[in-house]
Design a protein around this motif. Structure first.
Motif, short mmCIF file in Angstrom:
data_model
loop_
_atom_site.label_atom_id
_atom_site.label_comp_id
_atom_site.label_asym_id
_atom_site.label_seq_id
_atom_site.Cartn_x
_atom_site.Cartn_y
_atom_site.Cartn_z
N MET A 74 -0.23 -45.68 -10.42
CA MET A 74 0.02 -45.13 -9.10
C MET A 74 -0.33 -43.65 -9.15
SD MET A 74 3.80 -44.87 -7.19
CE MET A 74 4.23 -46.48 -7.70
N LYS A 99 -0.91 -39.68 -7.71
CA LYS A 99 0.02 -38.76 -7.06
C LYS A 99 0.02 -38.93 -5.54
CE LYS A 99 1.44 -33.99 -6.88
NZ LYS A 99 1.27 -32.65 -7.40
N PHE A 100 -1.19 -39.04 -4.95
CA PHE A 100 -1.28 -39.20 -3.50
C PHE A 100 -0.65 -40.52 -3.07
CE2 PHE A 100 -3.43 -40.70 0.34
CZ PHE A 100 -3.06 -39.68 1.21
N ASN A 101 -0.94 -41.58 -3.83
CA ASN A 101 -0.39 -42.89 -3.52
C ASN A 101 1.14 -42.85 -3.62
OD1 ASN A 101 -0.47 -45.61 -2.87
ND2 ASN A 101 -0.78 -46.25 -4.98
N GLU A 102 1.67 -42.15 -4.63
CA GLU A 102 3.13 -42.05 -4.77
C GLU A 102 3.74 -41.34 -3.57
OE1 GLU A 102 5.00 -41.08 -8.57
OE2 GLU A 102 6.23 -39.65 -7.48
N ALA A 162 2.65 -41.31 -0.55
CA ALA A 162 2.64 -42.26 0.57
C ALA A 162 3.74 -43.31 0.41
CB ALA A 162 1.27 -42.94 0.67
N ILE A 163 3.95 -43.78 -0.80
CA ILE A 163 4.98 -44.79 -1.05
C ILE A 163 6.37 -44.20 -0.82
CG2 ILE A 163 6.04 -46.20 -2.87
CD1 ILE A 163 3.13 -46.63 -3.91
N ARG A 173 6.92 -43.94 2.86
CA ARG A 173 7.28 -45.24 3.47
C ARG A 173 8.72 -45.61 3.17
NH1 ARG A 173 3.05 -48.89 1.01
NH2 ARG A 173 4.82 -50.31 0.98
#
Length: 179
Positions: free
Chosen positions: A1, A3-6, A8-9, A12
């Motif tokens: 995962m 950094k950007f994806n984290e 976003a998660i 959410r």
């Protein structure tokens, strides 16, 4: 995962109380959190798992309070540190966390994932030294993040790290680790 994806998660999970998103965060951080507790409980696997579970439950219930001013991992470890403190307080161990009886109680379970040498070396440290050493050397946190997690001043963290490293070095030298 990534950094950007984290980010976003976390967004959410925070904004929509999304259980699946939070599940991804649990997946990412359950091993580091359990490892932290394992070193703090001197190898007590069951207690470490219980403390990690309690940490994630508390994090889920307060996810709406996460403001992204710190990294999610720092926020989560802060909750974990408080869970550990509350556990010690409930066991009446806060007054004398370093007593031999407290150490014996915490190390009765067979260690999994930590060598006996490491557990014995960690027993030479007091609770604050062990926390700082674990967060820096095992979990890789810099001093400023350790300060956020523990709410101790950075110079205090540095002192605990220095004393802890000196104690570990002495212990390991006395037990055949002379390199």
């Amino acid at each position: 995962m990534g950094k950007f994806n984290e980010i976003a998660i976390v967004a959410r999970a925070t904004a929509f109380h999304d259980e699946r998103a939070f599940g991804l965060l649990v997946e990412k951080y359950q091993s580091p959190l359990r490892r932290f507790f394992l070193s703090q409980t001197l190898g007590n696997v069951q207690l470490s798992e219980d403390l990690a579970q309690e940490t994630f439950i508390k994090a889920w219930h307060s996810i709406g309070n996460f403001k992204s001013m710190a990294r999610f991992s720092t926020w989560l470890f802060r909750i974990g540190y408080n869970v550990l403190y509350d556990y010690h307080r409930s066991q009446h161990l806060t007054e004398d966390l370093d007593s031999s009886e407290a150490m014996r109680q915490n190390s009765e379970s067979a260690p999994e994932g930590l060598s006996m040498d490491l557990i014995k070396a960690l027993q030479t440290l007091n609770e604050k030294e062990r926390t700082c050493i674990t967060l820096q050397l095992i979990e890789g946190y810099p001093i400023d993040k350790i300060s956020e997690i523990t709410e101790m001043p950075q110079n205090t963290i540095k002192s605990h790290l220095r004393r802890g490293k000196d104690k570990l070095t002495d212990y390991l030298k006395k037990n055949g680790y002379d390199r």
